[in-house]
Design a protein around this motif. Structure first.
Motif, PDB file in Angstrom:
ATOM      1  N   GLY A 106     129.659   5.364 -40.724  1.00  0.00           N
ATOM      2  CA  GLY A 106     130.694   5.654 -39.724  1.00  0.00           C
ATOM      3  C   GLY A 106     130.630   7.124 -39.324  1.00  0.00           C
ATOM      4  N   ALA A 107     130.509   7.989 -40.310  1.00  0.00           N
ATOM      5  CA  ALA A 107     130.494   9.427 -40.016  1.00  0.00           C
ATOM      6  C   ALA A 107     129.227   9.822 -39.257  1.00  0.00           C
ATOM      7  CB  ALA A 107     130.605  10.211 -41.316  1.00  0.00           C
ATOM      8  N   LEU A 108     128.158   9.047 -39.426  1.00  0.00           N
ATOM      9  CA  LEU A 108     126.881   9.407 -38.783  1.00  0.00           C
ATOM     10  C   LEU A 108     126.690   8.756 -37.408  1.00  0.00           C
ATOM     11  CD1 LEU A 108     124.614   9.086 -41.945  1.00  0.00           C
ATOM     12  CD2 LEU A 108     124.957  11.190 -40.622  1.00  0.00           C
ATOM     13  N   ALA A 109     127.636   7.878 -37.031  1.00  0.00           N
ATOM     14  CA  ALA A 109     127.462   7.133 -35.780  1.00  0.00           C
ATOM     15  C   ALA A 109     127.302   8.102 -34.601  1.00  0.00           C
ATOM     16  CB  ALA A 109     128.654   6.217 -35.552  1.00  0.00           C
ATOM     17  N   GLY A 110     126.281   7.881 -33.813  1.00  0.00           N
ATOM     18  CA  GLY A 110     126.089   8.674 -32.594  1.00  0.00           C
ATOM     19  C   GLY A 110     125.475  10.048 -32.824  1.00  0.00           C
ATOM     20  N   VAL A 111     125.216  10.403 -34.069  1.00  0.00           N
ATOM     21  CA  VAL A 111     124.668  11.741 -34.344  1.00  0.00           C
ATOM     22  C   VAL A 111     123.147  11.705 -34.199  1.00  0.00           C
ATOM     23  CG1 VAL A 111     124.445  13.515 -36.110  1.00  0.00           C
ATOM     24  CG2 VAL A 111     126.555  12.200 -35.934  1.00  0.00           C
ATOM     25  N   THR A 112     122.578  12.702 -33.545  1.00  0.00           N
ATOM     26  CA  THR A 112     121.114  12.731 -33.392  1.00  0.00           C
ATOM     27  C   THR A 112     120.476  13.964 -34.031  1.00  0.00           C
ATOM     28  OG1 THR A 112     121.366  13.842 -31.275  1.00  0.00           O
ATOM     29  CG2 THR A 112     121.121  11.442 -31.200  1.00  0.00           C
ATOM     30  N   ASP A 113     121.230  15.041 -34.134  1.00  0.00           N
ATOM     31  CA  ASP A 113     120.641  16.299 -34.604  1.00  0.00           C
ATOM     32  C   ASP A 113     120.378  16.282 -36.125  1.00  0.00           C
ATOM     33  OD1 ASP A 113     119.987  19.173 -34.329  1.00  0.00           O
ATOM     34  OD2 ASP A 113     121.699  19.344 -35.697  1.00  0.00           O
TER      35      ASP A 113
ATOM     36  N   GLU B 191     128.901  16.499 -46.690  1.00  0.00           N
ATOM     37  CA  GLU B 191     130.374  16.475 -46.673  1.00  0.00           C
ATOM     38  C   GLU B 191     130.914  15.155 -47.217  1.00  0.00           C
ATOM     39  OE1 GLU B 191     132.643  18.740 -44.338  1.00  0.00           O
ATOM     40  OE2 GLU B 191     131.160  20.001 -45.351  1.00  0.00           O
ATOM     41  N   GLU B 192     130.284  14.077 -46.813  1.00  0.00           N
ATOM     42  CA  GLU B 192     130.769  12.773 -47.274  1.00  0.00           C
ATOM     43  C   GLU B 192     130.571  12.619 -48.786  1.00  0.00           C
ATOM     44  OE1 GLU B 192     132.662  10.882 -45.449  1.00  0.00           O
ATOM     45  OE2 GLU B 192     132.300  12.239 -43.770  1.00  0.00           O
ATOM     46  N   PHE B 193     129.463  13.161 -49.294  1.00  0.00           N
ATOM     47  CA  PHE B 193     129.257  13.148 -50.751  1.00  0.00           C
ATOM     48  C   PHE B 193     130.409  13.846 -51.456  1.00  0.00           C
ATOM     49  CE2 PHE B 193     124.635  12.055 -51.023  1.00  0.00           C
ATOM     50  CZ  PHE B 193     124.774  11.186 -52.075  1.00  0.00           C
ATOM     51  N   VAL B 194     130.776  14.986 -50.917  1.00  0.00           N
ATOM     52  CA  VAL B 194     131.870  15.756 -51.515  1.00  0.00           C
ATOM     53  C   VAL B 194     133.129  14.892 -51.563  1.00  0.00           C
ATOM     54  CG1 VAL B 194     133.395  17.720 -51.165  1.00  0.00           C
ATOM     55  CG2 VAL B 194     130.946  17.964 -50.757  1.00  0.00           C
ATOM     56  N   ARG B 195     133.424  14.224 -50.440  1.00  0.00           N
ATOM     57  CA  ARG B 195     134.642  13.408 -50.392  1.00  0.00           C
ATOM     58  C   ARG B 195     134.600  12.302 -51.435  1.00  0.00           C
ATOM     59  NH1 ARG B 195     134.586  13.403 -44.452  1.00  0.00           N
ATOM     60  NH2 ARG B 195     135.589  15.366 -44.017  1.00  0.00           N
ATOM     61  N   VAL B 196     133.488  11.587 -51.494  1.00  0.00           N
ATOM     62  CA  VAL B 196     133.399  10.461 -52.426  1.00  0.00           C
ATOM     63  C   VAL B 196     133.524  10.963 -53.859  1.00  0.00           C
ATOM     64  CG1 VAL B 196     131.919   8.607 -53.289  1.00  0.00           C
ATOM     65  CG2 VAL B 196     131.906   9.165 -50.884  1.00  0.00           C
ATOM     66  N   GLN B 197     132.836  12.039 -54.166  1.00  0.00           N
ATOM     67  CA  GLN B 197     132.872  12.525 -55.550  1.00  0.00           C
ATOM     68  C   GLN B 197     134.278  12.961 -55.936  1.00  0.00           C
ATOM     69  OE1 GLN B 197     129.693  15.369 -56.111  1.00  0.00           O
ATOM     70  NE2 GLN B 197     128.225  13.705 -56.327  1.00  0.00           N
TER      71      GLN B 197
END
Ligand code: XMP
Length: 577
Positions: A272-279, A289-295
């Protein structure tokens, strides 16, 4: 002690000394002599600098008064000569690659058994010109008059070549002579029988608390986890594996089935967080960042900050030193280690890292001692951000462009430019005939000649003419990840069945949005040889195997073409993003 003067082979030197059964540590070249007192011997590593550059790494001149034997390698030889009153000449022409060394001295213990001509590996521009007092030249090559020097009375030695690399045929004998005959070391290091001592260290550190790990399925965290389980009993150790949705086929099941490991399913959150991201950099950043949140969520919800828990990590030796590991491994490590909750544990000393003095191959030895399965210990490295950085995206639709050198694919792939990364388009070359299908020399000549191009691939097969294919605008979708996962699984299965996986250090498979309306994707094969990921060579594959992999990939309806990455690192990186 190995003094790190910035050379990419510095860690290799320490590892080679350890292979001789003698404990060696790496420290900064500027380490004050007082910090080295008592060292049985000192080796100054190579490095990319020139002694005349004020910003270049140097050594404390007092190390030459400690009474310890010193061996200078490449730039290390130049630092030693320069510090002791000799001079170094700026080379106008470099000497890179294999050379023949003529040894002219054999009476000295350093050169025992090493008379005559030998193959050595050189990588330098500057060289020692005038020797300090007390030194004699002991070896030279056609282009380097001072390729080996010695001051036996003080036990100081220098070599311009690299004894630590495999291309120096008898390099290990030089190191062995230095370590045993000159320094008088005794064997004190054996990574093959260390488990009982490590388990005791774990028990001493952990006391009556419990240990939790974030396991990745990689060799380091798995071996550290297994050691803790053995030391403390399964009931006191817990592992959590985060399924990011960016893992290879079968990976979550593989790790999730390990004893004492639970899986945290977070695919929707990551995708979800990566949707539409190309760079590429944005992708990496979001994943971190998402790793940080999950941990943080796991730590809070399972009360892992309570007093009776301590954090276990699979940190290995190169991770602990500034110059070690790859830049990216460092970045990822930072993400994982910087979670606020974990940082707090580190500050309170509530952390156990049983492998922190080991190199990767030693970790594998410990794993073998623990009788962990070979399929686990021999796994290829896999990057933390997973398939996301092997699934290229594009902001725009763009056609392939024909040039006199080949076809320019309008994608941006990562390469190394000095100390930083470059993003540049890829050149695809068609084979002249089958024998030439994987022409690495031609590819190297092209990347050397064409500015602004850091990668060359060979066309293995395309459904239609490459000139009519195009790159289409697209992001990182679950469908594209699933396509890549299937392509990767095909390649892994065939390389496993044929044993090819054991011939290469790593074998990334990359998906690029290049194709036709009906079949919009292409697959790139990227098998490489490497020692530590810092540099790498693209490796070949026999035509039969390549044909088999290619025909299976071409049965995938989305796949319009298969390419083979011919680029070494530098100028390319191993991964494409
Ligand atoms: P490059 O692409 O820099 O890769 O030549 C060198 C080695 O590092 C791995 N790699 C990573 N590992 N997180 C990781 O854990 C990352 O972000 C990352 N990027 C690259 C790569 O697979 C290769 O082994």
């Amino acid at each position: 002690m190995v003094l790190d003067a910035g050379g990419q082979y510095c860690h290799l030197i320490a590892r080679k000394v350890r292979e001789l059964g003698v404990y060696a540590e790496v420290c900064a070249s500027e380490t004050p002599a007082a910090g080295l007192a008592g060292a049985k011997g000192i080796i100054i590593s190579g490095g990319p600098s020139s002694v005349y550059d004020p910003a270049s790494p140097t050594v404390d001149p007092a190390i030459f008064t400690l009474g310890s034997p010193v061996l200078g390698i490449c730039y290390g030889q130049q630092i030693m000569a320069y510090n002791l009153g000799g001079t170094v000449r700026k080379g106008d022409k470099g000497e890179y690659g294999l050379a023949t060394l003529e040894m002219n001295r054999t009476a000295d213990p350093m050169f025992a058994g090493l008379a005559g001509s030998q193959q050595v590996w050189m990588n330098h521009r500057d060289a020692v010109a005038a020797l300090p007092d007390g030194f004699a030249v002991t070896g030279s090559t056609a282009t380097c008059a001072v390729a080996a020097i010695a001051a036996p009375a003080r036990k100081f030695y220098g070599v311009q070549f690299h004894p630590e690399v495999v291309h120096t045929a008898r390099g290990q004998e030089y190191l062995s002579n230095f370590v045993f005959r000159v320094c008088g070391c005794e064997k004190d290091w054996d990574p093959r029988r260390r488990a009982p001592a490590l388990e005791q260290e774990i028990r001493d550190c952990v006391g009556d608390r419990n240990v939790f790990f974030f396991v990745s399925g990689g060799v380091d965290s798995t071996v550290a986890f297994a050691l803790c389980t053995r030391a403390l009993g399964a009931g006191r150790v817990r592992g959590v594996y985060v399924d990011t949705g960016l893992m290879r086929e079968g990976e979550t099941e593989f790790v999730g089935n390990m004893p004492c490991v639970t899986v945290e399913h977070a695919a929707e959150q990551f995708l979800g967080a990566l949707a539409g991201v190309t760079d590429p950099e944005t992708k990496r950043h979001i994943i971190g960042e998402e790793f940080v949140r999950v941990q943080e969520r796991i730590i809070a919800s399972r009360h892992l900050l309570d007093e009776n828990w301590i954090l276990g990590q699979g940190t290995i030796y190169p991770d602990t030193i500034e110059s070690g590991g790859t830049k990216h491994a460092d970045v990822i490590k930072t993400h994982h280690n910087r979670v606020a909750g974990i940082q707090k544990l580190i500050e309170c000393g509530r952390i156990v890292e049983p492998l922190k003095s080991f190199y990767k191959d030693e970790v594998r030895e410990v794993g073998r001692e623990l009788e962990l399965p070979a399929e686990l210990l021999d796994r290829h490295p896999f990057p933390g951000p997973g398939l996301a950085i092997r699934c290229l995206c594009s902001e725009v639709d763009a056609p392939v462009r024909a040039t006199e050198d080949g076809f320019v694919l309008p994608l941006k792939s990562v390469g190394v430019l000095g100390d930083s990364r470059s993003y540049a388009p890829v050149l695809a070359i068609e084979a002249f005939d089958h024998e030439d299908a994987l022409d690495h020399e031609r590819a190297t000549a092209l990347t050397n000649r064409i500015v602004g191009m850091n990668r060359v691939v060979a066309v293995v097969e395309t459904r239609g003419p490459l000139g009519q294919m195009q790159v289409r605008a697209c992001g990182l979708t679950p469908d594209r990840i699933a396509t890549l996962r299937r392509a990767d699984a095909i390649v892994r299965r065939i390389s496993h069945e044929t044993g090819y996986e054991h011939k290469v250090w790593q074998f990334p498979v990359i998906l690029i949005p290049l194709g036709t309306v009906e079949a919009p994707e292409s697959v790139v094969l990227r098998p490489v040889h490497s020692v530590d990921g810092m540099t790498a060579q693209s490796v070949g594959m026999d035509a039969g195997l390549l044909g088999r992999i290619c025909s299976e990939l071409m049965t995938m309806p989305e796949v319009a073409g298969v390419f083979y990455d011919l680029t070494h690192k530098p100028p390319g990186t191993i991964e494409w993003e």
